[in-house]
Design a protein around this motif. Structure first.
Motif, PDB file in Angstrom:
ATOM      1  N   THR A   1      -3.452  -8.965 -14.350  1.00 63.24           N
ATOM      2  CA  THR A   1      -2.577  -9.397 -13.032  1.00 63.24           C
ATOM      3  C   THR A   1      -1.179  -9.464 -13.284  1.00 63.24           C
ATOM      4  OG1 THR A   1      -4.487 -10.868 -12.360  1.00 63.24           O
ATOM      5  CG2 THR A   1      -2.474 -11.167 -11.274  1.00 63.24           C
ATOM      6  N   ASP A   2      -0.897 -10.003 -14.429  1.00 63.32           N
ATOM      7  CA  ASP A   2       0.787  -9.773 -14.996  1.00 63.32           C
ATOM      8  C   ASP A   2       1.103  -8.497 -15.018  1.00 63.32           C
ATOM      9  OD1 ASP A   2       0.789 -12.716 -14.905  1.00 63.32           O
ATOM     10  OD2 ASP A   2       0.554 -12.800 -16.974  1.00 63.32           O
ATOM     11  N   LYS A   3       0.358  -7.708 -15.514  1.00 60.16           N
ATOM     12  CA  LYS A   3       0.912  -6.504 -15.461  1.00 60.16           C
ATOM     13  C   LYS A   3       0.910  -5.606 -14.299  1.00 60.16           C
ATOM     14  CE  LYS A   3      -1.514  -5.111 -19.881  1.00 60.16           C
ATOM     15  NZ  LYS A   3      -2.829  -4.083 -20.421  1.00 60.16           N
ATOM     16  N   LEU A   4       0.073  -5.834 -13.282  1.00 59.26           N
ATOM     17  CA  LEU A   4       0.162  -5.155 -12.089  1.00 59.26           C
ATOM     18  C   LEU A   4       1.505  -5.989 -11.460  1.00 59.26           C
ATOM     19  CD1 LEU A   4      -1.360  -3.682  -9.812  1.00 59.26           C
ATOM     20  CD2 LEU A   4      -2.545  -5.908  -8.987  1.00 59.26           C
TER      21      LEU A   4
ATOM     22  N   HIS B   1       5.668  -5.780  -7.986  1.00 59.45           N
ATOM     23  CA  HIS B   1       6.779  -6.547  -7.079  1.00 59.45           C
ATOM     24  C   HIS B   1       8.125  -5.825  -7.201  1.00 59.45           C
ATOM     25  CE1 HIS B   1       4.512 -10.842  -7.888  1.00 59.45           C
ATOM     26  NE2 HIS B   1       4.014  -9.794  -7.069  1.00 59.45           N
ATOM     27  N   PRO B   2       8.734  -5.259  -8.261  1.00 55.05           N
ATOM     28  CA  PRO B   2      10.064  -4.592  -7.902  1.00 55.05           C
ATOM     29  C   PRO B   2       9.829  -3.450  -6.997  1.00 55.05           C
ATOM     30  CG  PRO B   2       9.551  -4.941 -10.526  1.00 55.05           C
ATOM     31  CD  PRO B   2       8.263  -5.329  -9.763  1.00 55.05           C
ATOM     32  N   LEU B   3       8.806  -2.779  -6.952  1.00 58.86           N
ATOM     33  CA  LEU B   3       8.896  -1.679  -6.132  1.00 58.86           C
ATOM     34  C   LEU B   3       8.817  -2.120  -4.653  1.00 58.86           C
ATOM     35  CD1 LEU B   3       5.679   0.485  -7.397  1.00 58.86           C
ATOM     36  CD2 LEU B   3       8.182   1.136  -7.459  1.00 58.86           C
TER      37      LEU B   3
ATOM     38  N   LYS C   1       1.812   6.489 -10.315  1.00 55.70           N
ATOM     39  CA  LYS C   1       1.997   7.041 -11.365  1.00 55.70           C
ATOM     40  C   LYS C   1       2.122   6.240 -12.546  1.00 55.70           C
ATOM     41  CE  LYS C   1       4.873  10.475 -14.033  1.00 55.70           C
ATOM     42  NZ  LYS C   1       5.355   9.877 -14.923  1.00 55.70           N
ATOM     43  N   SER C   2       2.971   4.864 -12.048  1.00 52.48           N
ATOM     44  CA  SER C   2       2.998   3.773 -13.012  1.00 52.48           C
ATOM     45  C   SER C   2       1.764   3.090 -13.120  1.00 52.48           C
ATOM     46  CB  SER C   2       3.936   2.967 -12.576  1.00 52.48           C
ATOM     47  OG  SER C   2       5.389   3.313 -12.511  1.00 52.48           O
ATOM     48  N   LEU C   3       0.960   2.862 -12.120  1.00 56.18           N
ATOM     49  CA  LEU C   3      -0.199   2.060 -12.200  1.00 56.18           C
ATOM     50  C   LEU C   3      -1.376   2.892 -13.215  1.00 56.18           C
ATOM     51  CD1 LEU C   3      -0.894   0.853  -8.567  1.00 56.18           C
ATOM     52  CD2 LEU C   3      -0.247  -0.581 -10.643  1.00 56.18           C
ATOM     53  N   ILE C   4      -1.470   4.481 -12.900  1.00 57.32           N
ATOM     54  CA  ILE C   4      -2.452   5.174 -13.464  1.00 57.32           C
ATOM     55  C   ILE C   4      -2.099   5.135 -15.171  1.00 57.32           C
ATOM     56  CG2 ILE C   4      -3.420   7.240 -14.005  1.00 57.32           C
ATOM     57  CD1 ILE C   4      -4.171   5.475 -11.306  1.00 57.32           C
ATOM     58  N   GLU C   5      -0.656   5.295 -15.484  1.00 60.95           N
ATOM     59  CA  GLU C   5      -0.052   5.100 -16.879  1.00 60.95           C
ATOM     60  C   GLU C   5      -0.743   3.803 -17.306  1.00 60.95           C
ATOM     61  OE1 GLU C   5       3.965   5.953 -16.562  1.00 60.95           O
ATOM     62  OE2 GLU C   5       3.845   8.300 -16.463  1.00 60.95           O
TER      63      GLU C   5
ATOM     64  N   ARG D   1       0.893  -1.126   0.086  1.00 62.21           N
ATOM     65  CA  ARG D   1      -0.057  -0.048   0.102  1.00 62.21           C
ATOM     66  C   ARG D   1       0.951   1.407  -0.133  1.00 62.21           C
ATOM     67  NH1 ARG D   1      -3.070  -3.717   3.209  1.00 62.21           N
ATOM     68  NH2 ARG D   1      -2.402  -3.251   5.275  1.00 62.21           N
ATOM     69  N   ASP D   2       1.860   1.044   0.726  1.00 58.90           N
ATOM     70  CA  ASP D   2       2.832   2.322   0.855  1.00 58.90           C
ATOM     71  C   ASP D   2       3.668   2.772  -0.406  1.00 58.90           C
ATOM     72  OD1 ASP D   2       2.123   2.310   3.612  1.00 58.90           O
ATOM     73  OD2 ASP D   2       4.121   1.400   4.218  1.00 58.90           O
ATOM     74  N   VAL D   3       4.040   1.704  -1.236  1.00 60.11           N
ATOM     75  CA  VAL D   3       4.674   2.061  -2.497  1.00 60.11           C
ATOM     76  C   VAL D   3       3.877   2.689  -3.743  1.00 60.11           C
ATOM     77  CG1 VAL D   3       6.548   0.383  -1.875  1.00 60.11           C
ATOM     78  CG2 VAL D   3       4.481  -0.180  -3.234  1.00 60.11           C
ATOM     79  N   VAL D   4       2.574   2.824  -3.174  1.00 60.06           N
ATOM     80  CA  VAL D   4       1.428   3.301  -4.334  1.00 60.06           C
ATOM     81  C   VAL D   4       0.477   4.361  -4.019  1.00 60.06           C
ATOM     82  CG1 VAL D   4       1.413   1.397  -5.919  1.00 60.06           C
ATOM     83  CG2 VAL D   4      -0.169   1.456  -4.241  1.00 60.06           C
TER      84      VAL D   4
END
Length: 200
Positions: A82-85, A90-92, A49-53, A38-41
């Motif tokens: 799910t794979d995109k998410l 995961h890296p974050l 920003k990456s998720l919304i893009e 939750r913290d990283v987004v």
């Protein structure tokens, strides 16, 4: 010597979070990966920003924060989404986890994650500790908490791996079918076991 990492997991209602709190009370550094996710987004973050893009601003709430439940429903319905998410999240999470680990000064740390096994996170751990409890008891606990009904409990259980799979993946198991004191004793025994290699 790098910090010994214990991955802590268990099905919904197993008492995993209670066990994590008990380890923290013993002075063990504990990281909640679900909270870290939750913290990283959070609002204004590069992760958001990456998720919304990737997924569009339909998943933004009026206050600029992520509509987590809507995005979860969207991704749960489509394996590609799910794979995109996961490719973003995961890296974050791994980066934030490594930063946290580098700051700890202890014999070992506990990393708590509800989907540690399902996400492949167990591969990053030195040991996996699983909290198990009978499914009927888990259901009773979850319904008694009042935040989910029986149907929602069953849906979550269906998405998580089985206790049989958890047993196979576990290096250590804590059974949580009894009272609070029995659980605390199990945690204490596990703590002593984990400290043993570090005691001369």
């Amino acid at each position: 010597m790098s910090l010994f990492k214990v991955g802590l997991t268990g099905g919904i209602g197993s008492g995993k979070s209670t066990v994590a709190t008990m380890f923290a009370t013993l002075g063990v550094p504990v990281l909640d990966l679900d909270q870290l996710g939750r913290d990283v987004v959070e609002s204004g973050s590069a992760g958001l920003k990456s998720l919304i893009e990737t997924f569009g601003d339909d998943f933004l709430q009026a206050d600029g924060s992520l509509n987590r439940s809507a995005l979860a429903r969207h991704c749960f319905a489509d394996a590609n989404e799910t794979d995109k998410l996961n490719a973003i999240m995961h890296p974050l999470i791994w980066q934030a986890e490594n930063q946290w680990l580098a700051q700890q000064d202890a014999a070992y740390a506990v990393i708590e994650a509800s989907v540690l096994l399902e996400s492949g996170g167990a591969a990053r751990m030195d040991a996996v500790l699983v909290v198990l409890a009978d499914e009927a008891l888990r259901r009773e606990r979850v319904v008694a908490r009042g935040d989910r009904d029986r149907q929602q409990f069953e849906a979550i259980v269906a998405r998580q791996c089985s206790d049989e799979e958890r047993r196979k993946s576990a290096d250590m198991i804590i059974e949580n079918n009894n009272d609070f004191n029995a659980l605390r004793l199990s945690v204490l025994k596990t703590h002593e076991l984990l400290l043993k290699p570090f005691k001369s």
